[in-house]
Design a protein around this motif. Structure first.
Motif, PDB file in Angstrom:
ATOM      1  N   SER A 133       0.738  -1.231  -0.181  1.00 53.97           N
ATOM      2  CA  SER A 133       0.046  -0.038   0.163  1.00 53.97           C
ATOM      3  C   SER A 133       0.700   1.388   0.114  1.00 53.97           C
ATOM      4  O   SER A 133       2.142   1.122   0.219  1.00 53.97           O
ATOM      5  CB  SER A 133      -0.729  -0.044   1.136  1.00 53.97           C
ATOM      6  OG  SER A 133      -0.292   0.223   2.250  1.00 53.97           O
ATOM      7  N   ARG A 134       0.231   2.359  -0.519  1.00 53.94           N
ATOM      8  CA  ARG A 134       1.018   3.689  -0.195  1.00 53.94           C
ATOM      9  C   ARG A 134       1.468   4.071   0.832  1.00 53.94           C
ATOM     10  O   ARG A 134       2.640   4.644   1.022  1.00 53.94           O
ATOM     11  CB  ARG A 134       0.198   4.709  -1.125  1.00 53.94           C
ATOM     12  CG  ARG A 134      -0.032   4.600  -2.687  1.00 53.94           C
ATOM     13  CD  ARG A 134      -0.818   5.699  -3.172  1.00 53.94           C
ATOM     14  NE  ARG A 134      -1.001   5.062  -4.566  1.00 53.94           N
ATOM     15  CZ  ARG A 134      -1.297   6.217  -5.413  1.00 53.94           C
ATOM     16  NH1 ARG A 134      -1.665   7.570  -5.108  1.00 53.94           N
ATOM     17  NH2 ARG A 134      -1.616   5.793  -6.602  1.00 53.94           N
ATOM     18  N   ASN A 135       1.026   3.793   2.113  1.00 48.88           N
ATOM     19  CA  ASN A 135       1.085   4.353   3.328  1.00 48.88           C
ATOM     20  C   ASN A 135       1.738   3.240   4.062  1.00 48.88           C
ATOM     21  O   ASN A 135       2.291   3.313   5.148  1.00 48.88           O
ATOM     22  CB  ASN A 135      -0.134   4.591   4.036  1.00 48.88           C
ATOM     23  CG  ASN A 135      -1.160   3.509   4.470  1.00 48.88           C
ATOM     24  OD1 ASN A 135      -0.788   2.233   4.003  1.00 48.88           O
ATOM     25  ND2 ASN A 135      -1.698   3.699   4.884  1.00 48.88           N
ATOM     26  N   GLY A 136       2.186   2.133   3.317  1.00 47.39           N
ATOM     27  CA  GLY A 136       3.022   1.278   3.964  1.00 47.39           C
ATOM     28  C   GLY A 136       2.422   0.236   4.981  1.00 47.39           C
ATOM     29  O   GLY A 136       3.161  -0.589   5.778  1.00 47.39           O
ATOM     30  N   LYS A 137       1.203   0.074   5.332  1.00 42.10           N
ATOM     31  CA  LYS A 137       0.656  -0.363   6.310  1.00 42.10           C
ATOM     32  C   LYS A 137       0.107  -1.767   5.979  1.00 42.10           C
ATOM     33  O   LYS A 137      -0.271  -2.572   6.755  1.00 42.10           O
ATOM     34  CB  LYS A 137      -0.622   0.473   7.011  1.00 42.10           C
ATOM     35  CG  LYS A 137      -0.189   1.719   7.572  1.00 42.10           C
ATOM     36  CD  LYS A 137      -1.451   2.284   8.162  1.00 42.10           C
ATOM     37  CE  LYS A 137      -1.156   3.439   9.050  1.00 42.10           C
ATOM     38  NZ  LYS A 137      -2.233   4.184   9.774  1.00 42.10           N
TER      39      LYS A 137
ATOM     40  N   LEU B 180       3.495 -12.319  -2.672  1.00 41.47           N
ATOM     41  CA  LEU B 180       2.810 -13.397  -3.462  1.00 41.47           C
ATOM     42  C   LEU B 180       3.801 -14.580  -3.502  1.00 41.47           C
ATOM     43  O   LEU B 180       3.275 -15.574  -3.784  1.00 41.47           O
ATOM     44  CB  LEU B 180       2.408 -12.817  -4.767  1.00 41.47           C
ATOM     45  CG  LEU B 180       1.386 -11.656  -4.929  1.00 41.47           C
ATOM     46  CD1 LEU B 180       1.267 -10.988  -6.057  1.00 41.47           C
ATOM     47  CD2 LEU B 180       0.211 -12.158  -4.174  1.00 41.47           C
ATOM     48  N   ASP B 181       5.159 -14.203  -3.809  1.00 40.91           N
ATOM     49  CA  ASP B 181       6.203 -15.536  -3.853  1.00 40.91           C
ATOM     50  C   ASP B 181       6.074 -16.335  -2.464  1.00 40.91           C
ATOM     51  O   ASP B 181       5.935 -17.471  -2.799  1.00 40.91           O
ATOM     52  CB  ASP B 181       7.412 -14.815  -4.054  1.00 40.91           C
ATOM     53  CG  ASP B 181       7.563 -14.191  -5.399  1.00 40.91           C
ATOM     54  OD1 ASP B 181       6.801 -14.713  -6.337  1.00 40.91           O
ATOM     55  OD2 ASP B 181       8.275 -13.210  -5.431  1.00 40.91           O
ATOM     56  N   SER B 182       6.126 -15.726  -1.412  1.00 39.22           N
ATOM     57  CA  SER B 182       6.081 -16.218  -0.149  1.00 39.22           C
ATOM     58  C   SER B 182       4.582 -16.783   0.482  1.00 39.22           C
ATOM     59  O   SER B 182       4.714 -17.669   1.477  1.00 39.22           O
ATOM     60  CB  SER B 182       7.105 -15.584   0.949  1.00 39.22           C
ATOM     61  OG  SER B 182       6.312 -14.594   1.118  1.00 39.22           O
ATOM     62  N   GLY B 183       3.708 -15.980  -0.073  1.00 39.08           N
ATOM     63  CA  GLY B 183       2.207 -16.378   0.541  1.00 39.08           C
ATOM     64  C   GLY B 183       1.999 -15.621   1.805  1.00 39.08           C
ATOM     65  O   GLY B 183       1.264 -16.166   2.537  1.00 39.08           O
ATOM     66  N   THR B 184       2.772 -14.522   1.982  1.00 36.54           N
ATOM     67  CA  THR B 184       2.424 -13.843   3.328  1.00 36.54           C
ATOM     68  C   THR B 184       1.752 -12.656   3.124  1.00 36.54           C
ATOM     69  O   THR B 184       1.781 -11.874   2.080  1.00 36.54           O
ATOM     70  CB  THR B 184       3.658 -13.633   3.937  1.00 36.54           C
ATOM     71  OG1 THR B 184       4.639 -12.581   3.292  1.00 36.54           O
ATOM     72  CG2 THR B 184       4.356 -14.756   4.426  1.00 36.54           C
ATOM     73  N   ILE B 185       0.997 -12.221   4.316  1.00 37.74           N
ATOM     74  CA  ILE B 185       0.356 -11.042   4.218  1.00 37.74           C
ATOM     75  C   ILE B 185       0.483 -10.062   5.601  1.00 37.74           C
ATOM     76  O   ILE B 185       0.486 -10.719   6.568  1.00 37.74           O
ATOM     77  CB  ILE B 185      -1.265 -11.090   4.133  1.00 37.74           C
ATOM     78  CG1 ILE B 185      -1.589 -11.518   2.798  1.00 37.74           C
ATOM     79  CG2 ILE B 185      -1.946  -9.659   4.200  1.00 37.74           C
ATOM     80  CD1 ILE B 185      -3.214 -12.026   2.677  1.00 37.74           C
ATOM     81  N   GLU B 186       1.003  -9.126   5.429  1.00 43.18           N
ATOM     82  CA  GLU B 186       1.096  -8.259   6.542  1.00 43.18           C
ATOM     83  C   GLU B 186       0.521  -7.029   6.735  1.00 43.18           C
ATOM     84  O   GLU B 186       0.408  -5.968   5.742  1.00 43.18           O
ATOM     85  CB  GLU B 186       2.815  -7.923   6.617  1.00 43.18           C
ATOM     86  CG  GLU B 186       3.323  -7.159   7.852  1.00 43.18           C
ATOM     87  CD  GLU B 186       4.803  -6.893   7.713  1.00 43.18           C
ATOM     88  OE1 GLU B 186       5.335  -6.289   8.669  1.00 43.18           O
ATOM     89  OE2 GLU B 186       5.469  -7.166   6.755  1.00 43.18           O
ATOM     90  N   ILE B 187      -0.301  -6.955   7.741  1.00 44.30           N
ATOM     91  CA  ILE B 187      -1.217  -5.642   8.019  1.00 44.30           C
ATOM     92  C   ILE B 187      -0.441  -5.091   9.343  1.00 44.30           C
ATOM     93  O   ILE B 187      -0.696  -5.519  10.185  1.00 44.30           O
ATOM     94  CB  ILE B 187      -2.707  -5.757   8.114  1.00 44.30           C
ATOM     95  CG1 ILE B 187      -3.009  -6.696   6.993  1.00 44.30           C
ATOM     96  CG2 ILE B 187      -3.421  -4.881   8.369  1.00 44.30           C
ATOM     97  CD1 ILE B 187      -4.246  -7.410   6.929  1.00 44.30           C
ATOM     98  N   LEU B 188      -0.202  -3.601   9.269  1.00 42.24           N
ATOM     99  CA  LEU B 188       0.275  -2.840  10.340  1.00 42.24           C
ATOM    100  C   LEU B 188      -0.835  -1.743  10.698  1.00 42.24           C
ATOM    101  O   LEU B 188      -1.642  -1.385   9.668  1.00 42.24           O
ATOM    102  CB  LEU B 188       1.511  -2.085   9.795  1.00 42.24           C
ATOM    103  CG  LEU B 188       2.498  -3.261   9.714  1.00 42.24           C
ATOM    104  CD1 LEU B 188       3.749  -2.342   9.277  1.00 42.24           C
ATOM    105  CD2 LEU B 188       2.947  -4.110  10.669  1.00 42.24           C
ATOM    106  N   SER B 189      -0.997  -1.541  12.088  1.00 38.65           N
ATOM    107  CA  SER B 189      -1.974  -0.455  12.191  1.00 38.65           C
ATOM    108  C   SER B 189      -1.421   0.777  12.843  1.00 38.65           C
ATOM    109  O   SER B 189      -0.173   0.987  13.172  1.00 38.65           O
ATOM    110  CB  SER B 189      -3.285  -1.082  13.142  1.00 38.65           C
ATOM    111  OG  SER B 189      -2.455  -1.608  14.353  1.00 38.65           O
TER     112      SER B 189
END
Length: 68
Positions: A50-54, A59-68
């Motif tokens: 995302s543009r804000n980096g959050k 897609l290669d490793s299959g991970t999703i990181e969501i920061l608040s």
């Protein structure tokens, strides 16, 4: 026609509605992601961020990181 009569006639006309049906901006159909403005087909990528980096999706490793 006098100006006042013209303006009254103009505002008394019903507003025209769009003949185009409302569409969803993003649709998944037949296994493909489609945008209302374009069919993007297949997209190959390694990472999305995302543009804000959050939010980051690797897609290669299959991970999703969501920061608040």
């Amino acid at each position: 026609m006098k100006r006042r009569s013209f303006l009254l006639a103009l505002i008394s006309v019903p507003a025209a509605t769009s003949a185009v049906p409302a569409r969803s901006p993003l649709v998944f159909k037949d296994g493909a992601m489609r945008l209302a403005i374009a069919d993007i087909g297949t997209a190959d990528a390694g990472r999305l961020r995302s543009r804000n980096g959050k939010m980051k999706i690797d897609l290669d490793s299959g991970t999703i990181e969501i920061l608040s």
